[in-house]
Motif scaffolding. Structure first.
Motif, mmCIF file in Angstrom:
data_model
loop_
_atom_site.group_PDB
_atom_site.id
_atom_site.type_symbol
_atom_site.label_atom_id
_atom_site.label_comp_id
_atom_site.label_asym_id
_atom_site.label_seq_id
_atom_site.Cartn_x
_atom_site.Cartn_y
_atom_site.Cartn_z
ATOM 1 N N GLU A 197 0.820 -1.216 0.000
ATOM 2 C CA GLU A 197 0.000 0.000 0.000
ATOM 3 C C GLU A 197 0.853 1.264 0.000
ATOM 4 N N LYS A 198 2.120 1.146 0.382
ATOM 5 C CA LYS A 198 3.004 2.315 0.451
ATOM 6 C C LYS A 198 3.115 3.010 -0.899
ATOM 7 N N ALA A 199 3.207 2.243 -1.961
ATOM 8 C CA ALA A 199 3.323 2.828 -3.304
ATOM 9 C C ALA A 199 2.074 3.626 -3.651
ATOM 10 N N ILE A 200 0.908 3.095 -3.333
ATOM 11 C CA ILE A 200 -0.349 3.794 -3.627
ATOM 12 C C ILE A 200 -0.417 5.094 -2.826
ATOM 13 N N LEU A 201 -0.116 5.008 -1.545
ATOM 14 C CA LEU A 201 -0.179 6.192 -0.687
ATOM 15 C C LEU A 201 0.868 7.239 -1.078
ATOM 16 N N ALA A 202 1.951 6.798 -1.727
ATOM 17 C CA ALA A 202 2.987 7.723 -2.195
ATOM 18 C C ALA A 202 2.626 8.351 -3.536
ATOM 19 N N GLY A 203 1.497 7.929 -4.119
ATOM 20 C CA GLY A 203 1.028 8.550 -5.357
ATOM 21 C C GLY A 203 1.209 7.712 -6.610
ATOM 22 N N ASP A 204 1.675 6.474 -6.493
ATOM 23 C CA ASP A 204 1.801 5.616 -7.673
ATOM 24 C C ASP A 204 0.394 5.251 -8.147
ATOM 25 N N PRO A 205 0.031 5.633 -9.377
ATOM 26 C CA PRO A 205 -1.338 5.395 -9.836
ATOM 27 C C PRO A 205 -1.592 3.984 -10.364
ATOM 28 N N TRP A 206 -0.559 3.156 -10.459
ATOM 29 C CA TRP A 206 -0.733 1.825 -11.029
ATOM 30 C C TRP A 206 -0.695 0.755 -9.950
ATOM 31 N N ILE A 207 -1.625 -0.190 -10.042
ATOM 32 C CA ILE A 207 -1.660 -1.332 -9.129
ATOM 33 C C ILE A 207 -1.453 -2.582 -9.976
ATOM 34 N N TYR A 208 -0.302 -3.195 -9.794
ATOM 35 C CA TYR A 208 0.042 -4.387 -10.571
ATOM 36 C C TYR A 208 -0.583 -5.640 -9.956
ATOM 37 N N LEU A 209 -0.764 -6.642 -10.789
ATOM 38 C CA LEU A 209 -1.293 -7.925 -10.350
ATOM 39 C C LEU A 209 -0.497 -8.469 -9.166
ATOM 40 N N SER A 210 0.813 -8.304 -9.196
ATOM 41 C CA SER A 210 1.680 -8.838 -8.146
ATOM 42 C C SER A 210 1.456 -8.179 -6.783
ATOM 43 N N ALA A 211 0.803 -7.015 -6.739
ATOM 44 C CA ALA A 211 0.545 -6.321 -5.476
ATOM 45 C C ALA A 211 -0.794 -6.699 -4.859
ATOM 46 N N ILE A 212 -1.586 -7.485 -5.584
ATOM 47 C CA ILE A 212 -2.944 -7.797 -5.140
ATOM 48 C C ILE A 212 -2.979 -9.109 -4.377
ATOM 49 N N SER A 213 -3.577 -9.049 -3.203
ATOM 50 C CA SER A 213 -3.738 -10.237 -2.367
ATOM 51 C C SER A 213 -5.034 -10.978 -2.705
ATOM 52 N N ARG A 214 -6.107 -10.197 -2.887
ATOM 53 C CA ARG A 214 -7.423 -10.813 -3.094
ATOM 54 C C ARG A 214 -8.327 -9.856 -3.860
ATOM 55 N N ILE A 215 -9.257 -10.432 -4.612
ATOM 56 C CA ILE A 215 -10.257 -9.654 -5.338
ATOM 57 C C ILE A 215 -11.620 -10.232 -4.972
ATOM 58 N N ASP A 216 -12.478 -9.390 -4.443
ATOM 59 C CA ASP A 216 -13.826 -9.818 -4.065
ATOM 60 C C ASP A 216 -14.844 -9.064 -4.902
ATOM 61 N N GLY A 217 -15.898 -9.755 -5.262
ATOM 62 C CA GLY A 217 -16.966 -9.138 -6.040
ATOM 63 C C GLY A 217 -17.641 -10.176 -6.905
ATOM 64 N N LYS A 218 -18.733 -9.781 -7.500
ATOM 65 C CA LYS A 218 -19.477 -10.680 -8.374
ATOM 66 C C LYS A 218 -18.661 -11.001 -9.615
ATOM 67 N N PHE A 219 -18.921 -12.148 -10.193
ATOM 68 C CA PHE A 219 -18.199 -12.590 -11.379
ATOM 69 C C PHE A 219 -18.272 -11.543 -12.487
ATOM 70 N N GLU A 220 -19.451 -10.954 -12.693
ATOM 71 C CA GLU A 220 -19.630 -9.951 -13.748
ATOM 72 C C GLU A 220 -18.719 -8.740 -13.532
ATOM 73 N N GLU A 221 -18.537 -8.355 -12.271
ATOM 74 C CA GLU A 221 -17.675 -7.221 -11.954
ATOM 75 C C GLU A 221 -16.208 -7.559 -12.191
ATOM 76 N N ARG A 222 -15.841 -8.811 -11.913
ATOM 77 C CA ARG A 222 -14.444 -9.244 -12.035
ATOM 78 C C ARG A 222 -13.984 -9.337 -13.485
ATOM 79 N N ILE A 223 -14.916 -9.542 -14.413
ATOM 80 C CA ILE A 223 -14.528 -9.673 -15.817
ATOM 81 C C ILE A 223 -14.798 -8.419 -16.633
ATOM 82 N N LYS A 224 -15.432 -7.414 -16.017
ATOM 83 C CA LYS A 224 -15.796 -6.191 -16.745
ATOM 84 C C LYS A 224 -14.656 -5.171 -16.723
ATOM 85 N N PRO A 225 -14.043 -4.905 -17.886
ATOM 86 C CA PRO A 225 -12.980 -3.906 -17.913
ATOM 87 C C PRO A 225 -13.534 -2.495 -17.702
#
Length: 191
Positions: A11-39
């Motif tokens: 989270e330090k990168a986000i709080l420092a102003g980095d606007p990109w969140i890479y796949l490697s920084a993500i622990s978990r994704i919660d939400g409906k299937f439709e939300e997870r596949i909708k770009p």
């Protein structure tokens, strides 16, 4: 709503102003299937402890899985926010009144808080606005962005130029063509 939980310490990168969140920084994704596949959908980003970090646009096929819209928990990602961001970016520089065939950059993506959006002005006023929607978030707001550009610049000619490699990497269709008005003449080197 889609919720992205960031790995502890990332989270330090986000709080420092980095606007990109890479796949490697993500622990978990919660939400409906439709939300997870909708770009381009808006996701709530939180720390591993559940603290709000940001609202971001979701891109399920990109290595950059999310691009931060705002770090303000109270700021909604809506038509009004997109219009304000376009207005603010354009207030920094208005289209020039020269006949040059070289472009003038009006909106420069993350620097203007519109991650993945590039807008160049070609020609004399009204001239031509050439847009590159290089991320799922701005692509999802394309209609609002184009209407705002026309309203703010009085330029009726808006053209989309698609960088095929970037859009393919984002999992977006590769389309180029007029979004409003006329296409720019061939003498303009768009790229």
């Amino acid at each position: 709503m889609l919720i992205i939980t960031i790995k502890q310490g990332k989270e330090k990168a986000i709080l420092a102003g980095d606007p990109w969140i890479y796949l490697s920084a993500i622990s978990r994704i919660d939400g409906k299937f439709e939300e997870r596949i909708k770009p381009g959908g808006t996701a709530l980003v939180r720390s591993s402890s559940g603290q709000f970090l940001a609202r971001a646009s979701w891109s399920p096929k990109s290595q950059i899985r999310a691009r931060v819209w705002t770090l303000d928990e109270k700021e909604a990602v809506d038509h009004a926010m997109i219009k304000r961001r376009v207005q603010t970016a354009l207030a920094k520089t208005q289209p020039r009144k020269t006949s040059s065939t070289s472009p003038q950059r009006l909106i420069n993506g993350e620097a203007d808080q519109l991650p993945g959006l590039l807008v160049d002005h070609y020609g004399q006023n009204p001239g031509y606005l050439v847009c590159q929607f290089q991320a799922a978030g701005v692509d999802a707001w394309k209609v609002t962005i184009v209407k705002s550009l026309i309203a703010e610049t009085a330029c009726p000619n808006v053209y989309e130029h698609a960088d095929s490699m970037i859009r393919a990497g984002e999992g977006l269709p590769i389309n180029s063509g007029a979004l409003a008005g006329d296409e720019p003449p061939l003498e303009y080197e768009i790229g």
